[in-house]
Enzyme design. Structure first.
Site, PDB file in Angstrom:
ATOM      1  N   LYS A  53       0.848  -1.201   0.000  1.00  0.00           N
ATOM      2  CA  LYS A  53       0.000   0.000   0.000  1.00  0.00           C
ATOM      3  C   LYS A  53       0.882   1.249   0.000  1.00  0.00           C
ATOM      4  CE  LYS A  53      -3.797  -2.425   2.239  1.00  0.00           C
ATOM      5  NZ  LYS A  53      -4.562  -2.780   3.432  1.00  0.00           N
ATOM      6  N   GLN A  97      -4.582  -1.542   9.761  1.00  0.00           N
ATOM      7  CA  GLN A  97      -4.518  -2.862   9.126  1.00  0.00           C
ATOM      8  C   GLN A  97      -5.027  -3.938  10.078  1.00  0.00           C
ATOM      9  OE1 GLN A  97      -3.666  -3.387   5.939  1.00  0.00           O
ATOM     10  NE2 GLN A  97      -3.727  -5.612   6.002  1.00  0.00           N
ATOM     11  N   ASP A 120     -11.051   2.825   3.986  1.00  0.00           N
ATOM     12  CA  ASP A 120     -11.415   1.401   3.901  1.00  0.00           C
ATOM     13  C   ASP A 120     -12.916   1.242   3.671  1.00  0.00           C
ATOM     14  OD1 ASP A 120      -9.415  -0.575   4.135  1.00  0.00           O
ATOM     15  OD2 ASP A 120      -9.182  -0.225   6.292  1.00  0.00           O
TER      16      ASP A 120
END
Ligand code: GUN
Length: 295
Positions: A53, A97, A120
């Site tokens: 990412k 995460q 997200d």
């Protein structure tokens, strides 16, 4: 005739190119989009995903910073960090995460992130907007990426039966919500299947679009697929393979070689859905920055 391959790597590269151009426009007006990733503990797979990412952000010209916290981090410490990131105008996107260490309550973490920075798309406000058909919210990256793959492949989705195998909050449920919406590359009749579904094959065989996200290699066999269907495989599992130098290889939920002979369109693993997840994360982050700049 074997199915046409959906080239997720190429489609993701096109989207990353579009994001780069949007980043350049924002930078010209003095805004540098920034994604902050929080990584707790030392799960090796999470470290690999987070590094990917970060690299992708840098490639499109965005700022990225990864905050690495020890596995012993308390819920309180994490909440305080999220409050700081929420309040920092230089941070446009926040991603914590998962999976988290045991002492951390995942729901509380998701709820603490400012919905306008929740790239997200997991915050209840964004989940609600998705269900309500409000395009203002952030859509979770993997389902959004799959919808892009269908769009790029010119699948006329209206009225088709879309079967989603897997009911996770990250993929299955938001995927179903997207495909049932009234809008382009949607308007499907949607069925969600899961581990308690009886006679899974009776559902998958009627799917014009079959999306599977369970992490069980070989779950979807050729007999379970309708001839000509579009098959999108989110599963990604590392299995032993003595023929490879590494001794392993990545596979999806679909028995690829056999299903390829039946389906009309199919995503490979790797190189199908995977690259799209990061591309959509970049797109969500640049959107977050654009909205903050316009506010
Ligand atoms: N862990 C595995 N996939 C994801 C994801 O898309 N977002 C976050 N935050 N954690 C993950």
């Amino acid at each position: 005739m074997p199915a046409e391959l959906i080239d997720g790597t190429a489609i993701a590269a096109r989207i990353r190119g579009e994001v780069s151009a949007e980043v350049a426009t924002l930078k010209a007006s003095g805004v540098v989009p920034r994604l902050t990733v929080v990584l707790i503990g030392d799960d090796p797979a999470s470290a690999v995903y987070v590094a990917g990412k970060g690299r992708a952000c840098v490639e499109v010209g965005m700022d990225e910073n990864t905050i690495r916290l020890p596995a012993s981090t308390s819920q309180h410490e994490l909440m305080e960090l999220l409050d700081c990131l929420n309040a920092d105008p230089a941070v446009h996107g926040i991603l914590v995460q998962s999976p988290f260490p045991k002492q951390i309550d995942p729901g509380a973490v998701i709820r603490r992130i400012d919905p306008s920075k929740d790239v997200d798309g997991f915050h209840p406000v964004n989940v609600g907007k998705l269900l309500a058909g409000d395009r203002d919210g952030f859509v979770p990256c993997t389902p959004a990426g799959i919808q892009e793959l269908l769009r790029a492949s010119n699948v006329a989705t209206h009225g088709l039966h879309c079967v989603v195998v897997g009911r996770s909050n990250i993929v299955g449920k938001p995927m179903a919500a997207l495909m049932v919406q009234d809008g382009p590359t949607a308007n499907c009749t949607v069925t969600i299947c899961h581990r308690y579904t009886r006679n899974l094959a009776s559902f998958t065989r009627s799917a014009d679009i079959l999306i599977t996200a369970v992490g069980r290699p070989g779950l979807i066999t050729a007999e379970m697929v309708k001839p000509g269907a579009a098959v999108l495989d989110v599963g990604i599992t590392r299995i032993p393979d003595a023929t490879r130098k590494s001794g392993t290889r990545l596979v999806g939920d679909v028995d690829f070689e056999a299903v390829r002979e039946v389906a009309g369109l199919i995503t490979p693993v790797p190189g199908g859905v995977g690259p799209m997840t990061i591309a959509m994360l970049l797109r969500n982050t640049v959107r977050a920055a654009q909205r903050l700049a316009a506010a």
